[in-house]
Design an enzyme around this catalytic site. Structure first.
Site, PDB file in Angstrom:
ATOM      1  N   VAL A  13      28.179 -19.791  12.214  1.00  0.00           N
ATOM      2  CA  VAL A  13      28.889 -18.702  12.873  1.00  0.00           C
ATOM      3  C   VAL A  13      28.990 -19.037  14.356  1.00  0.00           C
ATOM      4  O   VAL A  13      27.988 -19.380  14.989  1.00  0.00           O
ATOM      5  CB  VAL A  13      28.148 -17.359  12.678  1.00  0.00           C
ATOM      6  CG1 VAL A  13      28.874 -16.228  13.395  1.00  0.00           C
ATOM      7  CG2 VAL A  13      27.966 -17.049  11.197  1.00  0.00           C
TER       8      VAL A  13
ATOM      9  N   SER B 284      23.518 -21.009  10.644  1.00  0.00           N
ATOM     10  CA  SER B 284      23.329 -21.284  12.068  1.00  0.00           C
ATOM     11  C   SER B 284      24.278 -20.362  12.812  1.00  0.00           C
ATOM     12  O   SER B 284      25.349 -20.036  12.308  1.00  0.00           O
ATOM     13  CB  SER B 284      23.681 -22.730  12.413  1.00  0.00           C
ATOM     14  OG  SER B 284      22.896 -23.621  11.679  1.00  0.00           O
ATOM     15  N   CYS B 285      23.892 -19.948  14.009  1.00  0.00           N
ATOM     16  CA  CYS B 285      24.766 -19.132  14.843  1.00  0.00           C
ATOM     17  C   CYS B 285      24.746 -19.714  16.245  1.00  0.00           C
ATOM     18  O   CYS B 285      23.679 -19.972  16.798  1.00  0.00           O
ATOM     19  CB  CYS B 285      24.299 -17.678  14.855  1.00  0.00           C
ATOM     20  SG  CYS B 285      25.421 -16.586  15.735  1.00  0.00           S
ATOM     21  N   VAL B 286      25.942 -19.936  16.785  1.00  0.00           N
ATOM     22  CA  VAL B 286      26.077 -20.622  18.058  1.00  0.00           C
ATOM     23  C   VAL B 286      26.978 -19.814  18.985  1.00  0.00           C
ATOM     24  O   VAL B 286      28.031 -19.322  18.563  1.00  0.00           O
ATOM     25  CB  VAL B 286      26.704 -22.021  17.834  1.00  0.00           C
ATOM     26  CG1 VAL B 286      26.844 -22.772  19.130  1.00  0.00           C
ATOM     27  CG2 VAL B 286      25.889 -22.817  16.824  1.00  0.00           C
TER      28      VAL B 286
END
Length: 136
Positions: free
Chosen positions: A88, A115-117
């Site tokens: 994301v 994963s979130c970035v």
């Protein structure tokens, strides 16, 4: 780099393409299938019928993105249950809760790895982008 003739011989790799999800807006495929895995390109909140960004807040854009993900999965006979990994991308990490609420509604069972970035910008001024990897 393989030429186009060599790519056609590669039977374990196939391009994913469906009119029910937004067309690629650059030199990439909607997805690539490799053996039992399908790697889908990141989706932003493009309405596939209009080609325009749908929604002006994080929650509504996330809903449209997940509709696009559904269309991509469906074209390969899959559902959200087949998703094993997501990434994301958010332009404002303080809006994570809004995105996470829509995400949790969509993945309302054993959710995939994620994963979130935080990013400074996304194509077309989008607020959110989500990419998925699914398995048969």
């Amino acid at each position: 780099m393989k030429d186009k003739k060599d790519k056609k011989k590669d039977s374990v790799r196939a391009v994913v393409n469906t009119p029910d999800a937004p067309k690629a807006i650059g030199p990439y495929s909607q997805g690539i299938e490799l053996k039992k895995l399908v790697f889908f390109s990141g989706q932003i909140a493009i309405n596939p019928q209009t080609g325009e960004l749908n929604g002006n807040d994080f929650a509504s854009q996330t809903k449209q993105i997940l509709k696009n993900v559904d269309a991509l999965l469906a074209c390969k006979g899959m559902t959200a249950a087949n998703v094993v990994k997501t990434t994301v991308f958010l332009t404002d990490m303080s809006k994570f809760g809004e995105v996470n609420a829509e995400y949790a509604n969509y993945f309302n069972f054993e959710p995939p790895a994620r994963s979130c970035v935080a990013v400074s910008a996304l194509p077309m001024g989008a607020l959110v982008e989500i990419e998925v990897i699914a398995s048969y």
